[in-house]
Scaffold this motif. Structure first.
Motif, PDB file in Angstrom:
ATOM      1  N   GLY A 118       5.502  12.143 -10.066  1.00 35.91           N
ATOM      2  CA  GLY A 118       6.256  11.865 -11.288  1.00 35.91           C
ATOM      3  C   GLY A 118       6.247  10.406 -11.693  1.00 35.91           C
ATOM      4  O   GLY A 118       5.294   9.664 -11.444  1.00 35.91           O
ATOM      5  N   ASP A 119       7.357   9.999 -12.305  1.00 37.91           N
ATOM      6  CA  ASP A 119       7.442   8.639 -12.822  1.00 37.91           C
ATOM      7  C   ASP A 119       7.926   7.632 -11.781  1.00 37.91           C
ATOM      8  O   ASP A 119       8.209   6.485 -12.111  1.00 37.91           O
ATOM      9  CB  ASP A 119       8.354   8.592 -14.051  1.00 37.91           C
ATOM     10  CG  ASP A 119       9.767   9.099 -13.768  1.00 37.91           C
ATOM     11  OD1 ASP A 119      10.052   9.434 -12.600  1.00 37.91           O
ATOM     12  OD2 ASP A 119      10.571   9.162 -14.713  1.00 37.91           O
ATOM     13  N   LYS A 120       7.992   8.048 -10.519  1.00 40.97           N
ATOM     14  CA  LYS A 120       8.346   7.092  -9.460  1.00 40.97           C
ATOM     15  C   LYS A 120       7.345   5.946  -9.398  1.00 40.97           C
ATOM     16  O   LYS A 120       7.692   4.820  -9.048  1.00 40.97           O
ATOM     17  CB  LYS A 120       8.407   7.805  -8.099  1.00 40.97           C
ATOM     18  CG  LYS A 120       9.550   8.794  -7.973  1.00 40.97           C
ATOM     19  CD  LYS A 120       9.531   9.484  -6.619  1.00 40.97           C
ATOM     20  CE  LYS A 120      10.657  10.511  -6.523  1.00 40.97           C
ATOM     21  NZ  LYS A 120      10.664  11.206  -5.212  1.00 40.97           N
ATOM     22  N   ILE A 121       6.111   6.237  -9.758  1.00 49.85           N
ATOM     23  CA  ILE A 121       5.079   5.207  -9.720  1.00 49.85           C
ATOM     24  C   ILE A 121       5.401   4.083 -10.697  1.00 49.85           C
ATOM     25  O   ILE A 121       5.132   2.908 -10.429  1.00 49.85           O
ATOM     26  CB  ILE A 121       3.697   5.841 -10.005  1.00 49.85           C
ATOM     27  CG1 ILE A 121       2.584   4.887  -9.595  1.00 49.85           C
ATOM     28  CG2 ILE A 121       3.553   6.261 -11.445  1.00 49.85           C
ATOM     29  CD1 ILE A 121       1.205   5.552  -9.587  1.00 49.85           C
ATOM     30  N   ASP A 122       5.994   4.433 -11.843  1.00 50.90           N
ATOM     31  CA  ASP A 122       6.386   3.418 -12.824  1.00 50.90           C
ATOM     32  C   ASP A 122       7.461   2.510 -12.252  1.00 50.90           C
ATOM     33  O   ASP A 122       7.406   1.281 -12.400  1.00 50.90           O
ATOM     34  CB  ASP A 122       6.908   4.073 -14.106  1.00 50.90           C
ATOM     35  CG  ASP A 122       5.855   4.899 -14.821  1.00 50.90           C
ATOM     36  OD1 ASP A 122       4.726   4.993 -14.317  1.00 50.90           O
ATOM     37  OD2 ASP A 122       6.160   5.455 -15.895  1.00 50.90           O
ATOM     38  N   PHE A 123       8.445   3.106 -11.594  1.00 50.15           N
ATOM     39  CA  PHE A 123       9.529   2.325 -11.005  1.00 50.15           C
ATOM     40  C   PHE A 123       9.005   1.400  -9.920  1.00 50.15           C
ATOM     41  O   PHE A 123       9.416   0.239  -9.827  1.00 50.15           O
ATOM     42  CB  PHE A 123      10.603   3.247 -10.431  1.00 50.15           C
ATOM     43  CG  PHE A 123      11.712   2.509  -9.724  1.00 50.15           C
ATOM     44  CD1 PHE A 123      12.775   1.982 -10.438  1.00 50.15           C
ATOM     45  CD2 PHE A 123      11.670   2.325  -8.344  1.00 50.15           C
ATOM     46  CE1 PHE A 123      13.788   1.290  -9.791  1.00 50.15           C
ATOM     47  CE2 PHE A 123      12.675   1.632  -7.689  1.00 50.15           C
ATOM     48  CZ  PHE A 123      13.737   1.112  -8.419  1.00 50.15           C
ATOM     49  N   PRO A 176       4.525   8.397   1.210  1.00 51.86           N
ATOM     50  CA  PRO A 176       5.038   9.080   0.015  1.00 51.86           C
ATOM     51  C   PRO A 176       6.308   9.846   0.342  1.00 51.86           C
ATOM     52  O   PRO A 176       6.908   9.645   1.411  1.00 51.86           O
ATOM     53  CB  PRO A 176       3.891  10.023  -0.346  1.00 51.86           C
ATOM     54  CG  PRO A 176       3.318  10.392   0.994  1.00 51.86           C
ATOM     55  CD  PRO A 176       3.444   9.151   1.848  1.00 51.86           C
ATOM     56  N   GLU A 177       6.732  10.722  -0.555  1.00 55.84           N
ATOM     57  CA  GLU A 177       7.873  11.583  -0.254  1.00 55.84           C
ATOM     58  C   GLU A 177       7.577  12.384   1.016  1.00 55.84           C
ATOM     59  O   GLU A 177       6.477  12.889   1.201  1.00 55.84           O
ATOM     60  CB  GLU A 177       8.140  12.570  -1.411  1.00 55.84           C
ATOM     61  CG  GLU A 177       8.507  11.922  -2.719  1.00 55.84           C
ATOM     62  CD  GLU A 177       7.310  11.582  -3.590  1.00 55.84           C
ATOM     63  OE1 GLU A 177       7.500  11.185  -4.737  1.00 55.84           O
ATOM     64  OE2 GLU A 177       6.157  11.704  -3.099  1.00 55.84           O
ATOM     65  N   LEU A 227       0.872  -1.172   0.000  1.00 54.79           N
ATOM     66  CA  LEU A 227       0.000   0.000   0.000  1.00 54.79           C
ATOM     67  C   LEU A 227       0.910   1.223   0.000  1.00 54.79           C
ATOM     68  O   LEU A 227       1.489   1.573   1.027  1.00 54.79           O
ATOM     69  CB  LEU A 227      -0.920  -0.004   1.214  1.00 54.79           C
ATOM     70  CG  LEU A 227      -1.832   1.218   1.356  1.00 54.79           C
ATOM     71  CD1 LEU A 227      -2.721   1.383   0.142  1.00 54.79           C
ATOM     72  CD2 LEU A 227      -2.678   1.122   2.624  1.00 54.79           C
ATOM     73  N   GLN A 228       1.027   1.831  -1.160  1.00 53.25           N
ATOM     74  CA  GLN A 228       2.014   2.886  -1.378  1.00 53.25           C
ATOM     75  C   GLN A 228       1.363   4.258  -1.375  1.00 53.25           C
ATOM     76  O   GLN A 228       0.430   4.518  -2.138  1.00 53.25           O
ATOM     77  CB  GLN A 228       2.705   2.649  -2.727  1.00 53.25           C
ATOM     78  CG  GLN A 228       3.606   3.761  -3.212  1.00 53.25           C
ATOM     79  CD  GLN A 228       4.872   3.882  -2.386  1.00 53.25           C
ATOM     80  OE1 GLN A 228       5.599   2.915  -2.208  1.00 53.25           O
ATOM     81  NE2 GLN A 228       5.154   5.078  -1.895  1.00 53.25           N
ATOM     82  N   PRO A 259      14.424   6.376   0.018  1.00 49.09           N
ATOM     83  CA  PRO A 259      13.391   7.106  -0.723  1.00 49.09           C
ATOM     84  C   PRO A 259      12.141   6.238  -0.861  1.00 49.09           C
ATOM     85  O   PRO A 259      12.225   5.004  -0.864  1.00 49.09           O
ATOM     86  CB  PRO A 259      14.045   7.360  -2.086  1.00 49.09           C
ATOM     87  CG  PRO A 259      15.513   7.253  -1.844  1.00 49.09           C
ATOM     88  CD  PRO A 259      15.666   6.237  -0.758  1.00 49.09           C
ATOM     89  N   THR A 260      10.992   6.859  -0.979  1.00 44.95           N
ATOM     90  CA  THR A 260       9.742   6.114  -1.001  1.00 44.95           C
ATOM     91  C   THR A 260       9.701   5.039  -2.077  1.00 44.95           C
ATOM     92  O   THR A 260       9.137   3.962  -1.877  1.00 44.95           O
ATOM     93  CB  THR A 260       8.545   7.077  -1.171  1.00 44.95           C
ATOM     94  OG1 THR A 260       7.342   6.322  -1.084  1.00 44.95           O
ATOM     95  CG2 THR A 260       8.592   7.821  -2.501  1.00 44.95           C
ATOM     96  N   GLU A 261      10.314   5.308  -3.234  1.00 48.81           N
ATOM     97  CA  GLU A 261      10.238   4.349  -4.343  1.00 48.81           C
ATOM     98  C   GLU A 261      11.132   3.131  -4.143  1.00 48.81           C
ATOM     99  O   GLU A 261      11.027   2.154  -4.898  1.00 48.81           O
ATOM    100  CB  GLU A 261      10.561   5.028  -5.680  1.00 48.81           C
ATOM    101  CG  GLU A 261      11.991   5.497  -5.853  1.00 48.81           C
ATOM    102  CD  GLU A 261      12.217   6.921  -5.385  1.00 48.81           C
ATOM    103  OE1 GLU A 261      13.137   7.570  -5.914  1.00 48.81           O
ATOM    104  OE2 GLU A 261      11.482   7.377  -4.488  1.00 48.81           O
TER     105      GLU A 261
END
Length: 227
Positions: free
Chosen positions: A77-82, A182-183, A71-72, A210-212
Motif C-alpha cells: 500500500g501507501d506505506k512506501i510513501d510514508f 516488511p510486514e 534497505l527496506q 510496524p515496518t514503516e
C-alpha cells in the motif's frame, strides 16, 4: 523561506518553475534558497518573459544527510510513501526497496513509482531544509548491492544483546546499511543469510514497531551523534 533543488543539469525542475510563476507568483529579486551540486545558496530570482534564472547572494550553512542507507523490505500500500517522506525528513542518505519473502507487494512499474517517490522526497527535503536529495531505488535481490561498502545492520526482533545505543557508539562514522523487514518481519532463512553475509543483528528495544516506523529511531539515534 522557500527552498528549491536543481536537477542534474543544474536547472530548475519544471514543477518548480510552475510553482514559482503560478503558485507563489514570485517576482524578480524575490529571495529564495537554491540547492545544487555545489551546495545551497541564498539567491535572488530573475524572471523575464516566463524564463527563470537566479543570482547567488551568499552561501547557506550545509545540512548534509547521515551516512545511513535504509534497505527496506517492500511494504504494501501507501506505506512506501510514508517511509520515503519520513526517511527523508530524518536525513537518510539513500532509500532502497527490495522484495523479501514476507513482502506482499510485488515489484512492478518501478520507473514510474521512483518518479512519484522522488517527488515526495523532494517536498520533504525542501520542508526539512536538507542540502541534498536522498537517492531512491528498487533492487530485486541483495546481490545487487556491494555490501563491502557498508557496515551492515539488521533490525531483528529476535535480537536481545546488541542495542541501538551500543551501535551508534561503536560505529558513529561508518557508512551504515540498515536492513528492515516488511510486514511480518524477516523470514528465518533470510535472517541467516543476512547474518552469514556479515550483517550485525540489533534490537530497537522491547516494543516491536510496524515496518514503516522502524527506520525512525535508528535515524534519530545516528542524528544525535552528528552534533
Amino acid at each position: 523561506m522557500q527552498r528549491y533543488f536543481l536537477n542534474d543539469h543544474e536547472e530548475f525542475f519544471e514543477s518548480d518553475k510552475h510553482h514559482i510563476l503560478n503558485v507563489m507568483r514570485f517576482k524578480t529579486d524575490t529571495e529564495v534558497e537554491i540547492c545544487g551540486k555545489n551546495g545551497c545558496f541564498l539567491s535572488r530570482l530573475k524572471i523575464v518573459n516566463q524564463e527563470i534564472s537566479y543570482e547567488v547572494t551568499k552561501a547557506i550553512k550545509d545540512n548534509p544527510p547521515l551516512n545511513v542507507t535504509i534497505l527496506q523490505g517492500l511494504p504494501k500500500g501507501d506505506k512506501i510513501d510514508f517511509i520515503v517522506k519520513s526517511a527523508t525528513l530524518f536525513q537518510a542518505k539513500q532509500i532502497i526497496f527490495m522484495p523479501m519473502k514476507r513482502s506482499i507487494a510485488k515489484l512492478s512499474n518501478t520507473e514510474h513509482k521512483i518518479l512519484r517517490l522522488e517527488k515526495i522526497s523532494k517536498e520533504a527535503a525542501e520542508l526539512s531544509k536538507r542540502s541534498t536529495l536522498p537517492k531512491i531505488s528498487y533492487i530485486s535481490k541483495l546481490e545487487e548491492l556491494d555490501l563491502s561498502l557498508y557496515k551492515v545492520l539488521l533490525l531483528d526482533e529476535l535480537e536481545e544483546v546488541n542495542t541501538l545505543n551500543q551501535i551508534t557508539i561503536k560505529y558513529p562514522n561508518d557508512n551504515i546499511l540498515a536492513i528492515i523487514g516488511p510486514e511480518g518481519g524477516i523470514d528465518n532463512i533470510e535472517r541467516n543469510k543476512f547474518i552469514n553475509l556479515g550483517a550485525l543483528p540489533i534490537t530497537l528495544g522491547k516494543t516491536i514497531l510496524p515496518t514503516e516506523f522502524a527506520h525512525i529511531p535508528l535515524l534519530n539515534a545516528f542524528s544525535s551523534i552528528k552534533y
